[in-house]
Scaffold this motif. Structure first.
Motif, PDB file in Angstrom:
ATOM      1  N   LYS A 139       0.876  -0.805   0.131  1.00  0.00           N
ATOM      2  CA  LYS A 139       0.238   0.440  -0.612  1.00  0.00           C
ATOM      3  C   LYS A 139       0.855   1.444  -0.301  1.00  0.00           C
ATOM      4  O   LYS A 139       1.615   1.227   0.868  1.00  0.00           O
ATOM      5  N   VAL A 140      -0.034   2.553  -0.694  1.00  0.00           N
ATOM      6  CA  VAL A 140       1.228   3.580  -0.659  1.00  0.00           C
ATOM      7  C   VAL A 140       0.857   4.139  -0.001  1.00  0.00           C
ATOM      8  O   VAL A 140      -0.585   4.534   0.200  1.00  0.00           O
ATOM      9  N   ILE A 141       1.602   4.825   1.169  1.00  0.00           N
ATOM     10  CA  ILE A 141       1.191   5.563   2.530  1.00  0.00           C
ATOM     11  C   ILE A 141       1.549   6.919   1.825  1.00  0.00           C
ATOM     12  O   ILE A 141       2.319   7.672   1.692  1.00  0.00           O
ATOM     13  N   ARG A 142       0.727   7.990   1.505  1.00  0.00           N
ATOM     14  CA  ARG A 142       0.709   9.447   1.386  1.00  0.00           C
ATOM     15  C   ARG A 142       0.503  10.072   2.767  1.00  0.00           C
ATOM     16  O   ARG A 142       0.454   9.586   3.872  1.00  0.00           O
ATOM     17  N   VAL A 143       1.612  11.424   2.038  1.00  0.00           N
ATOM     18  CA  VAL A 143       2.013  12.406   3.416  1.00  0.00           C
ATOM     19  C   VAL A 143       1.044  12.860   4.555  1.00  0.00           C
ATOM     20  O   VAL A 143       0.838  13.120   5.408  1.00  0.00           O
ATOM     21  N   TRP A 144      -0.161  12.987   3.462  1.00  0.00           N
ATOM     22  CA  TRP A 144      -1.160  13.124   4.347  1.00  0.00           C
ATOM     23  C   TRP A 144      -1.847  11.616   5.444  1.00  0.00           C
ATOM     24  O   TRP A 144      -2.035  12.761   6.866  1.00  0.00           O
ATOM     25  N   GLU A 145      -1.320  10.543   5.402  1.00  0.00           N
ATOM     26  CA  GLU A 145      -1.812   9.427   5.927  1.00  0.00           C
ATOM     27  C   GLU A 145      -1.115  10.319   7.109  1.00  0.00           C
ATOM     28  O   GLU A 145      -0.770   9.959   8.561  1.00  0.00           O
ATOM     29  N   MET A 202      -2.226  22.569   5.711  1.00  0.00           N
ATOM     30  CA  MET A 202      -2.630  23.031   4.454  1.00  0.00           C
ATOM     31  C   MET A 202      -3.915  21.628   5.021  1.00  0.00           C
ATOM     32  O   MET A 202      -4.727  21.365   4.350  1.00  0.00           O
ATOM     33  N   LEU A 203      -3.168  20.733   5.806  1.00  0.00           N
ATOM     34  CA  LEU A 203      -4.657  19.243   6.294  1.00  0.00           C
ATOM     35  C   LEU A 203      -5.621  20.207   7.176  1.00  0.00           C
ATOM     36  O   LEU A 203      -6.131  19.489   6.674  1.00  0.00           O
ATOM     37  N   ARG A 204      -4.839  20.504   7.645  1.00  0.00           N
ATOM     38  CA  ARG A 204      -6.654  21.715   8.877  1.00  0.00           C
ATOM     39  C   ARG A 204      -7.112  22.795   7.653  1.00  0.00           C
ATOM     40  O   ARG A 204      -8.408  21.696   7.906  1.00  0.00           O
ATOM     41  N   GLN A 205      -7.033  22.786   6.744  1.00  0.00           N
ATOM     42  CA  GLN A 205      -7.546  23.951   6.019  1.00  0.00           C
ATOM     43  C   GLN A 205      -8.564  22.921   5.262  1.00  0.00           C
ATOM     44  O   GLN A 205      -9.101  23.196   4.950  1.00  0.00           O
ATOM     45  N   PHE A 206      -7.771  21.862   4.948  1.00  0.00           N
ATOM     46  CA  PHE A 206      -8.416  20.909   3.832  1.00  0.00           C
ATOM     47  C   PHE A 206      -9.876  19.893   4.368  1.00  0.00           C
ATOM     48  O   PHE A 206     -11.515  20.271   4.190  1.00  0.00           O
ATOM     49  N   GLU A 207      -8.930  19.811   6.001  1.00  0.00           N
ATOM     50  CA  GLU A 207     -10.232  19.231   6.750  1.00  0.00           C
ATOM     51  C   GLU A 207     -11.105  20.210   7.166  1.00  0.00           C
ATOM     52  O   GLU A 207     -12.399  19.531   6.977  1.00  0.00           O
ATOM     53  N   ASP A 208     -11.095  21.305   7.520  1.00  0.00           N
ATOM     54  CA  ASP A 208     -11.623  22.359   7.032  1.00  0.00           C
ATOM     55  C   ASP A 208     -13.096  22.494   6.518  1.00  0.00           C
ATOM     56  O   ASP A 208     -14.032  22.052   6.763  1.00  0.00           O
ATOM     57  N   GLU A 209     -12.944  22.307   5.515  1.00  0.00           N
ATOM     58  CA  GLU A 209     -13.204  22.522   3.711  1.00  0.00           C
ATOM     59  C   GLU A 209     -15.178  20.710   3.824  1.00  0.00           C
ATOM     60  O   GLU A 209     -15.417  21.282   3.298  1.00  0.00           O
ATOM     61  N   VAL A 210     -13.175  19.765   4.223  1.00  0.00           N
ATOM     62  CA  VAL A 210     -14.921  19.076   4.356  1.00  0.00           C
ATOM     63  C   VAL A 210     -15.715  19.015   4.797  1.00  0.00           C
ATOM     64  O   VAL A 210     -17.228  18.291   4.817  1.00  0.00           O
ATOM     65  N   HIS A 211     -15.783  19.243   6.151  1.00  0.00           N
ATOM     66  CA  HIS A 211     -16.082  19.422   7.087  1.00  0.00           C
ATOM     67  C   HIS A 211     -17.563  20.420   7.151  1.00  0.00           C
ATOM     68  O   HIS A 211     -18.222  20.674   8.017  1.00  0.00           O
ATOM     69  N   SER A 212     -16.907  21.388   6.072  1.00  0.00           N
ATOM     70  CA  SER A 212     -17.994  22.873   6.230  1.00  0.00           C
ATOM     71  C   SER A 212     -19.332  22.259   5.859  1.00  0.00           C
ATOM     72  O   SER A 212     -19.815  21.544   5.204  1.00  0.00           O
ATOM     73  N   LEU A 213     -20.188  22.676   6.989  1.00  0.00           N
ATOM     74  CA  LEU A 213     -21.973  22.415   5.938  1.00  0.00           C
ATOM     75  C   LEU A 213     -22.433  23.337   4.366  1.00  0.00           C
ATOM     76  O   LEU A 213     -23.224  22.115   4.332  1.00  0.00           O
ATOM     77  N   ALA A 214     -21.780  24.132   4.040  1.00  0.00           N
ATOM     78  CA  ALA A 214     -21.933  23.826   2.554  1.00  0.00           C
ATOM     79  C   ALA A 214     -20.634  24.210   1.886  1.00  0.00           C
ATOM     80  O   ALA A 214     -20.574  25.678   1.451  1.00  0.00           O
ATOM     81  N   PRO A 215     -20.621  22.965   1.588  1.00  0.00           N
ATOM     82  CA  PRO A 215     -19.533  23.219   0.234  1.00  0.00           C
ATOM     83  C   PRO A 215     -19.775  23.864  -1.030  1.00  0.00           C
ATOM     84  O   PRO A 215     -20.257  23.369  -1.186  1.00  0.00           O
ATOM     85  N   ALA A 233      -4.281  19.027  -1.808  1.00  0.00           N
ATOM     86  CA  ALA A 233      -3.443  19.930  -2.370  1.00  0.00           C
ATOM     87  C   ALA A 233      -2.512  18.809  -2.393  1.00  0.00           C
ATOM     88  O   ALA A 233      -2.141  17.847  -1.726  1.00  0.00           O
ATOM     89  N   PRO A 234      -1.471  19.058  -3.242  1.00  0.00           N
ATOM     90  CA  PRO A 234      -0.613  18.246  -3.962  1.00  0.00           C
ATOM     91  C   PRO A 234       0.026  17.483  -2.777  1.00  0.00           C
ATOM     92  O   PRO A 234       0.783  16.588  -3.367  1.00  0.00           O
ATOM     93  N   GLU A 235       0.909  18.389  -2.747  1.00  0.00           N
ATOM     94  CA  GLU A 235       1.651  17.931  -1.092  1.00  0.00           C
ATOM     95  C   GLU A 235       1.225  17.106  -0.044  1.00  0.00           C
ATOM     96  O   GLU A 235       1.848  16.677   0.379  1.00  0.00           O
ATOM     97  N   LEU A 236      -0.226  17.397  -0.362  1.00  0.00           N
ATOM     98  CA  LEU A 236      -0.648  16.268   0.959  1.00  0.00           C
ATOM     99  C   LEU A 236      -1.074  14.656   0.300  1.00  0.00           C
ATOM    100  O   LEU A 236      -1.250  13.367   0.444  1.00  0.00           O
ATOM    101  N   THR A 237      -1.095  14.476  -1.238  1.00  0.00           N
ATOM    102  CA  THR A 237      -1.379  13.431  -1.562  1.00  0.00           C
ATOM    103  C   THR A 237      -0.487  13.010  -2.524  1.00  0.00           C
ATOM    104  O   THR A 237       0.067  11.888  -2.528  1.00  0.00           O
TER     105      THR A 237
END
Length: 272
Positions: free
Chosen positions: A7-13, A147-160, A167-171
């Motif tokens: 399994k490929v492990i990503r930076v965000w993991e 960057m990870l926190r910003q992405f998580e905030d976007e995912v959990h926002s009520l109205a994306p 971001a590519p750096e995370l994946t």
């Protein structure tokens, strides 16, 4: 015929798995502490989590910033880190009285004390170097964590507004360019009761003859303590990781009783 692929492990993991380490890093920096001292401290504590059955970094992240406990811990960890890599003849002042803050944090006085680090110096240094050359770069990156926190905030926002994409750096794949020496995966730490050490031959005979595992041990090394002390630490290097698992009955820690004396054995699980 299809082949199994790892399994490929990503930076965000890695970021997600080591979030507590980053929180502890921020807590140490808030003392305030220099970047290098903070990194030395967290790398050492990360390594200790591989051998201590406690959540060390979680405890550190909850410590009072201006408290004596955190200050003492940082001084001990930084001094110990420097000793492991540069080891002067004269001990740094924070280590003269031992490492009480680290021992208390690990709740493992049976294994973790200054003599442990002195005896296993090369092995610990290998582990620390691997951590520093691999996951530490991710753990200490405020940019990646932001960057990870910003992405998580976007995912959990009520109205994306749109589907969020990290971001590519995370994946990007997390590639470890350094590894712990293979022998470390065949190693087990040994601790004796104070005043009741066992000889190398006692240990080998117990496993290979009495328990019937035949030839399973490559070597046993025992601490050469200072005058007035008896050996407290040793290390067993098995012929293979599989034999180590068999001898340890697939357990992480096992107490053995040899010639009427207890011997505490714990497998070493390298960081990478």
């Amino acid at each position: 015929m299809s082949t199994m692929r790892s399994k490929v492990i990503r930076v965000w993991e890695v970021l997600d798995a080591k979030e507590t380490a980053h929180s502890a890093y921020e807590r140490v920096l808030a003392r305030p502490t220099s970047l290098e001292v903070a990194k030395n401290t967290i790398c050492l504590l990360l390594w200790l989590e591989t051998i201590a059955d406690v959540h060390i970094l979680e405890d550190v992240s909850a410590m009072e910033v201006g408290g004596i406990t955190l200050s003492r811990l940082v001084m001990e960890a930084d001094a110990l880190h420097n000793y492991l890599f540069h080891g002067q003849e004269a001990l740094p002042e924070p280590l003269v009285g031992g490492i009480p803050a680290i021992k208390e944090l690990c709740s493992s006085g049976r294994l973790v004390d200054f003599r442990f680090f002195k005896f296993h110096r090369d092995l610990v240094a290998h582990g620390l170097a691997v951590i520093r050359d691999t996951i530490a770069e991710v753990i200490f990156s405020d940019h990646l964590h932001t960057m990870l926190r910003q992405f998580e905030d976007e995912v959990h926002s009520l109205a994306p507004v749109m589907t969020s994409v990290p971001a590519p750096e995370l994946t990007a794949p997390f590639v470890a360019i350094a590894r712990t020496p293979p022998e470390d995966s065949r190693t087990a730490f040994v601790a004796f009761w104070e005043g009741h050490p066992l000889s190398t031959q006692d240990i080998i005979n117990y496993f290979e003859r009495l328990l019937g595992f035949r030839r399973c041990i490559k070597r046993v090394e025992t601490e050469q303590p200072c005058a007035g002390q008896t050996p407290k630490h040793a290390v067993i290097v098995f012929l293979s990781a599989e034999l180590r698992e068999q001898v340890m009955f697939n357990e992480t820690v096992v107490y053995y009783r040899i010639n009427g004396y207890d011997m505490w054995v714990q497998v070493y699980k390298p960081p990478l």
